[in-house]
Design a protein around this motif. Sequence first.
Motif, PDB file in Angstrom:
ATOM      1  N   GLY A  65       0.820  -1.200   0.000  1.00 27.80           N
ATOM      2  CA  GLY A  65       0.000   0.000   0.000  1.00 27.80           C
ATOM      3  C   GLY A  65       0.846   1.238   0.000  1.00 27.80           C
ATOM      4  O   GLY A  65       2.069   1.187  -0.148  1.00 27.80           O
ATOM      5  N   GLY A  66       0.179   2.345   0.203  1.00 27.01           N
ATOM      6  CA  GLY A  66       0.876   3.609   0.238  1.00 27.01           C
ATOM      7  C   GLY A  66      -0.083   4.762   0.302  1.00 27.01           C
ATOM      8  O   GLY A  66      -1.300   4.598   0.288  1.00 27.01           O
ATOM      9  N   LYS A  67       0.505   5.943   0.372  1.00 20.64           N
ATOM     10  CA  LYS A  67      -0.244   7.181   0.428  1.00 20.64           C
ATOM     11  C   LYS A  67      -0.271   7.804  -0.949  1.00 20.64           C
ATOM     12  O   LYS A  67       0.763   7.913  -1.608  1.00 20.64           O
ATOM     13  N   SER A  68      -1.444   8.151  -1.416  1.00 21.26           N
ATOM     14  CA  SER A  68      -1.635   8.848  -2.678  1.00 21.26           C
ATOM     15  C   SER A  68      -1.030   8.071  -3.852  1.00 21.26           C
ATOM     16  O   SER A  68      -1.464   6.959  -4.142  1.00 21.26           O
ATOM     17  N   PHE A  93      -4.069   4.944   1.151  1.00 22.69           N
ATOM     18  CA  PHE A  93      -4.413   6.037   2.042  1.00 22.69           C
ATOM     19  C   PHE A  93      -4.500   7.302   1.200  1.00 22.69           C
ATOM     20  O   PHE A  93      -3.486   7.845   0.792  1.00 22.69           O
ATOM     21  N   GLY A  94      -5.716   7.749   0.896  1.00 21.08           N
ATOM     22  CA  GLY A  94      -5.900   8.928   0.059  1.00 21.08           C
ATOM     23  C   GLY A  94      -5.606   8.612  -1.394  1.00 21.08           C
ATOM     24  O   GLY A  94      -4.573   9.028  -1.916  1.00 21.08           O
ATOM     25  N   TYR A  95      -6.498   7.884  -2.047  1.00 20.68           N
ATOM     26  CA  TYR A  95      -6.276   7.491  -3.439  1.00 20.68           C
ATOM     27  C   TYR A  95      -6.468   8.693  -4.367  1.00 20.68           C
ATOM     28  O   TYR A  95      -7.448   9.424  -4.247  1.00 20.68           O
ATOM     29  N   PRO A  96      -5.560   8.897  -5.321  1.00 23.37           N
ATOM     30  CA  PRO A  96      -5.726  10.002  -6.279  1.00 23.37           C
ATOM     31  C   PRO A  96      -6.638   9.578  -7.434  1.00 23.37           C
ATOM     32  O   PRO A  96      -6.185   9.223  -8.512  1.00 23.37           O
ATOM     33  N   PHE A  97      -7.942   9.596  -7.184  1.00 27.87           N
ATOM     34  CA  PHE A  97      -8.904   9.181  -8.209  1.00 27.87           C
ATOM     35  C   PHE A  97      -8.756   9.997  -9.492  1.00 27.87           C
ATOM     36  O   PHE A  97      -8.937   9.483 -10.585  1.00 27.87           O
ATOM     37  N   HIS A  98      -8.444  11.272  -9.347  1.00 24.18           N
ATOM     38  CA  HIS A  98      -8.226  12.171 -10.481  1.00 24.18           C
ATOM     39  C   HIS A  98      -7.328  13.308 -10.023  1.00 24.18           C
ATOM     40  O   HIS A  98      -7.209  13.550  -8.818  1.00 24.18           O
ATOM     41  N   PRO A  99      -6.679  14.029 -10.958  1.00 22.84           N
ATOM     42  CA  PRO A  99      -5.910  15.201 -10.534  1.00 22.84           C
ATOM     43  C   PRO A  99      -6.862  16.244  -9.940  1.00 22.84           C
ATOM     44  O   PRO A  99      -8.015  16.357 -10.382  1.00 22.84           O
ATOM     45  N   PRO A 100      -6.412  17.011  -8.946  1.00 21.41           N
ATOM     46  CA  PRO A 100      -7.279  18.043  -8.376  1.00 21.41           C
ATOM     47  C   PRO A 100      -7.807  18.994  -9.450  1.00 21.41           C
ATOM     48  O   PRO A 100      -7.066  19.433 -10.323  1.00 21.41           O
ATOM     49  N   ILE A 121      -8.929   4.276   1.811  1.00 17.67           N
ATOM     50  CA  ILE A 121      -9.392   5.086   2.932  1.00 17.67           C
ATOM     51  C   ILE A 121      -9.235   6.535   2.502  1.00 17.67           C
ATOM     52  O   ILE A 121      -8.111   7.008   2.287  1.00 17.67           O
ATOM     53  N   GLN A 122     -10.351   7.214   2.330  1.00 20.18           N
ATOM     54  CA  GLN A 122     -10.394   8.516   1.672  1.00 20.18           C
ATOM     55  C   GLN A 122     -11.077   9.544   2.555  1.00 20.18           C
ATOM     56  O   GLN A 122     -12.108   9.256   3.172  1.00 20.18           O
ATOM     57  N   GLY A 123     -10.530  10.754   2.613  1.00 21.81           N
ATOM     58  CA  GLY A 123     -11.199  11.868   3.276  1.00 21.81           C
ATOM     59  C   GLY A 123     -12.322  12.384   2.392  1.00 21.81           C
ATOM     60  O   GLY A 123     -12.185  12.430   1.166  1.00 21.81           O
ATOM     61  N   ARG A 179      -9.034   1.317  10.382  1.00 23.98           N
ATOM     62  CA  ARG A 179      -9.764   0.746   9.242  1.00 23.98           C
ATOM     63  C   ARG A 179      -8.856  -0.132   8.384  1.00 23.98           C
ATOM     64  O   ARG A 179      -9.266  -1.174   7.907  1.00 23.98           O
ATOM     65  N   ALA A 180      -7.613   0.312   8.211  1.00 21.89           N
ATOM     66  CA  ALA A 180      -6.656  -0.502   7.448  1.00 21.89           C
ATOM     67  C   ALA A 180      -6.384  -1.814   8.172  1.00 21.89           C
ATOM     68  O   ALA A 180      -6.377  -2.883   7.555  1.00 21.89           O
ATOM     69  N   ALA A 181      -6.172  -1.742   9.482  1.00 24.46           N
ATOM     70  CA  ALA A 181      -5.882  -2.949  10.267  1.00 24.46           C
ATOM     71  C   ALA A 181      -7.059  -3.912  10.233  1.00 24.46           C
ATOM     72  O   ALA A 181      -6.877  -5.134  10.097  1.00 24.46           O
ATOM     73  N   ALA A 182      -8.274  -3.399  10.338  1.00 26.89           N
ATOM     74  CA  ALA A 182      -9.460  -4.265  10.286  1.00 26.89           C
ATOM     75  C   ALA A 182      -9.539  -4.989   8.942  1.00 26.89           C
ATOM     76  O   ALA A 182      -9.836  -6.187   8.887  1.00 26.89           O
ATOM     77  N   PHE A 183      -9.268  -4.273   7.862  1.00 30.55           N
ATOM     78  CA  PHE A 183      -9.250  -4.876   6.525  1.00 30.55           C
ATOM     79  C   PHE A 183      -8.213  -5.990   6.453  1.00 30.55           C
ATOM     80  O   PHE A 183      -8.494  -7.103   5.980  1.00 30.55           O
TER      81      PHE A 183
END
Length: 188
Positions: A65-68, A93-100, A121-123, A179-183
Amino acid sequence: MERLAKSLSLQGVTTLRFEFPYMVKRRQDGRKRPPDRQPALLECFRQAIADVAAGPDGGCPLFIGGKSMGGRMASHMIAQGGFPPGIRGAVCFGYPFHPPGKPDRWRINHFQDLKRPLQIIQGTRDPFGRRHEVEEEERGLAAMENVRLSWLEGGDHDYRPLARQQESHDEMLRQAAGRAAAFMHCLK
């Protein structure tokens, strides 16, 4: 990432962090530079996985995994295959679905090829994919059979909450780690 790794550790999750080549260069000379191209990023990721698989804990269940962008590369890894059989899934952690600001450029086509479960896991305020954008994206919902999506209410791309929220940034990071640990625990 350091605070998130600590929160994961408190959940019983051991983490190994690594840097992509462009990050190493940035740290060495202080110059901001764009990420390496995807093939170089994936090769670096493959090497990090191979190092773990060859180590003393190589037989344990492994999640990548990773961030962004790191999470995005992890999702490509489990879509492409060719990884050690011990990999159970990936966490982003915070997937970049699209560029801002460019919700017409979705980065999810490979989700239909996932060979392992993917937890995102997304804000809800993440400019790379706000909740209403992701829920409205028909292609995204159709392609998310292997994707589990968890939302952190009020969090931005780094899980920073709104000023009026009761949760602190550290609490939001603890929620993400939980949430990550539960998964991970349900897939061991």
